[in-house]
Design a protein around this motif. Sequence first.
Motif, short mmCIF file in Angstrom:
data_model
loop_
_atom_site.label_atom_id
_atom_site.label_comp_id
_atom_site.label_asym_id
_atom_site.label_seq_id
_atom_site.Cartn_x
_atom_site.Cartn_y
_atom_site.Cartn_z
N GLY A 72 0.81 -1.21 0.00
CA GLY A 72 0.00 0.00 0.00
C GLY A 72 0.84 1.25 0.00
O GLY A 72 2.08 1.21 0.10
N PRO A 73 0.21 2.38 -0.10
CA PRO A 73 0.97 3.65 -0.11
C PRO A 73 1.63 3.90 1.24
O PRO A 73 1.16 3.45 2.29
N ILE A 74 2.74 4.60 1.21
CA ILE A 74 3.48 4.93 2.44
C ILE A 74 2.68 5.92 3.27
O ILE A 74 2.21 6.94 2.75
N GLY A 75 2.51 5.58 4.55
CA GLY A 75 1.77 6.47 5.43
C GLY A 75 2.56 7.71 5.82
O GLY A 75 3.77 7.79 5.62
N GLY A 76 1.84 8.65 6.35
CA GLY A 76 2.48 9.89 6.78
C GLY A 76 3.26 9.70 8.07
O GLY A 76 3.10 8.70 8.77
N PRO A 77 4.12 10.62 8.43
CA PRO A 77 4.90 10.50 9.67
C PRO A 77 4.01 10.58 10.89
O PRO A 77 3.00 11.28 10.91
N GLY A 78 4.36 9.80 11.92
CA GLY A 78 3.60 9.81 13.16
C GLY A 78 3.88 11.05 13.99
O GLY A 78 4.78 11.85 13.70
N ARG A 79 3.10 11.20 15.04
CA ARG A 79 3.28 12.34 15.93
C ARG A 79 4.56 12.16 16.76
O ARG A 79 4.92 11.04 17.12
N PRO A 80 5.24 13.24 17.06
CA PRO A 80 6.47 13.11 17.87
C PRO A 80 6.16 12.57 19.26
O PRO A 80 5.13 12.87 19.86
N GLY A 81 7.05 11.72 19.77
CA GLY A 81 6.88 11.16 21.11
C GLY A 81 7.24 12.16 22.20
O GLY A 81 7.73 13.28 21.92
N PRO A 82 7.00 11.78 23.46
CA PRO A 82 7.33 12.68 24.57
C PRO A 82 8.83 12.85 24.72
O PRO A 82 9.62 11.99 24.32
N ASP A 83 9.22 13.96 25.31
CA ASP A 83 10.63 14.21 25.53
C ASP A 83 11.21 13.18 26.50
O ASP A 83 10.59 12.83 27.50
N GLY A 84 12.39 12.67 26.19
CA GLY A 84 13.05 11.72 27.07
C GLY A 84 13.74 12.42 28.23
O GLY A 84 13.93 13.64 28.24
N LYS A 85 14.11 11.63 29.22
CA LYS A 85 14.81 12.14 30.38
C LYS A 85 16.31 11.89 30.22
O LYS A 85 16.73 10.81 29.87
N SER A 86 17.06 12.92 30.46
CA SER A 86 18.51 12.81 30.32
C SER A 86 19.10 12.10 31.53
O SER A 86 18.91 12.52 32.67
N ILE A 87 19.83 11.01 31.29
CA ILE A 87 20.51 10.28 32.35
C ILE A 87 21.99 10.60 32.36
O ILE A 87 22.65 10.60 33.39
N GLY A 88 22.51 10.89 31.22
CA GLY A 88 23.93 11.21 31.16
C GLY A 88 24.37 11.33 29.72
O GLY A 88 23.59 11.12 28.79
N SER A 89 25.57 11.70 29.51
CA SER A 89 26.11 11.82 28.17
C SER A 89 27.55 11.36 28.18
O SER A 89 28.21 11.33 29.22
N GLY A 90 28.07 11.02 26.99
CA GLY A 90 29.46 10.60 26.90
C GLY A 90 29.69 9.33 27.69
O GLY A 90 28.94 8.36 27.60
N GLN A 91 30.75 9.32 28.50
CA GLN A 91 31.07 8.10 29.25
C GLN A 91 30.10 7.85 30.39
O GLN A 91 30.12 6.81 31.02
N HIS A 92 29.20 8.80 30.68
CA HIS A 92 28.22 8.62 31.74
C HIS A 92 26.85 8.32 31.15
O HIS A 92 25.85 8.85 31.59
N SER A 93 26.80 7.51 30.11
CA SER A 93 25.55 7.19 29.46
C SER A 93 24.71 6.30 30.37
O SER A 93 25.15 5.84 31.42
N ALA A 94 23.44 6.03 29.91
CA ALA A 94 22.53 5.24 30.75
C ALA A 94 23.08 3.85 31.00
O ALA A 94 22.88 3.27 32.07
N GLN A 95 23.82 3.27 30.01
CA GLN A 95 24.34 1.93 30.20
C GLN A 95 25.50 1.92 31.19
O GLN A 95 25.82 0.88 31.75
N GLN A 96 26.17 3.06 31.42
CA GLN A 96 27.33 3.10 32.29
C GLN A 96 27.05 3.81 33.61
O GLN A 96 27.94 3.96 34.42
N ALA A 97 25.83 4.29 33.79
CA ALA A 97 25.50 5.00 35.03
C ALA A 97 25.26 3.99 36.15
O ALA A 97 24.17 3.88 36.67
N GLN A 98 26.29 3.23 36.50
CA GLN A 98 26.20 2.24 37.57
C GLN A 98 27.60 2.03 38.14
O GLN A 98 28.60 2.18 37.44
N SER A 99 27.64 1.71 39.40
CA SER A 99 28.92 1.48 40.05
C SER A 99 28.67 0.74 41.36
O SER A 99 27.83 1.16 42.16
N ALA A 100 29.41 -0.35 41.57
CA ALA A 100 29.26 -1.13 42.80
C ALA A 100 30.53 -1.96 43.02
O ALA A 100 31.15 -2.42 42.07
N PHE A 101 30.89 -2.13 44.29
CA PHE A 101 32.05 -2.96 44.61
C PHE A 101 31.88 -3.58 45.98
O PHE A 101 31.11 -3.08 46.83
#
Length: 258
Positions: A95-124
């Motif tokens: 079928g024909p290509i549909g139009g673009p969807g509505r923009p989603g809600p703004d995300g929450k910033s957890i970190g940037s660079g080396q402090h990304s969401a996957q690295q925002a953890q520390s335990a020993f």
Amino acid sequence: MGGYYELAVLVCVASLLLTSRCDESCKGTDGRPGEKGTAGRDGWPGVKGQKGEPAVIDGPVDPDDLLRLKGEIGSQGLQGVVGPKGYRGNLGPPGPIGGPGRPGPDGKSIGSGQHSAQQAQSAFSVIRTSNSYPQPKQIITYQDTVVNKPGDFDTAAGYFTCRVPGVYYFTFQSVAKVSLCIYIVSDSLVNKLGFCDYNANRQSEQVLSGGVVLQLTAGQKVWLESFRDEQIVDARSMRDTREKQIIFSGFLIFSDPQ
């Protein structure tokens, strides 16, 4: 008496004359017709007639004639049993290509660079298993590592270095048959936090523990350090080779927003 009798005769004669005249000209008026009676009840329905014979038509039939001969539509019958599922048809064209969807809600910033969401953890969690007495005014080092993710604790040097700014919890427990005093030390603390256990018996094991929550920035360090207080730290204590154990643990509670 004779006169009275004559008068009576005259009255009778007059009455007879009047009666004879009314029979001829004194008729009464006709009466009004009576009111219409109420309608009677409907009779019982008759017996249903027999079904007629089908029409016999010779020769070609005009469609219009068939429509005129067609009877009334009967009532709808009950739904029949669902038939078997048919074979799946071929895939149709896209079928024909549909139009673009509505923009989603703004995300929450957890970190940037080396402090990304996957690295925002520390335990020993590390363990000192040496039977020697920890030297006062020196950083305590450890021999075994239970957890060290992602590697913010330097086991050989004995201190934790903050990589993700945020709020951390640190705690230690020691088990020994000698008196022991331990500081929790950090670059973020103005004063050292001291905890002591005085074991005068020296025959039974005693447990010393302490903990603290710290707000750390990147690069700040946290470590444990033995110190002298009122406990006896003599040559005998220093040569004590009975089993001693110190467990030092810490983990990130939550990181600071960027």
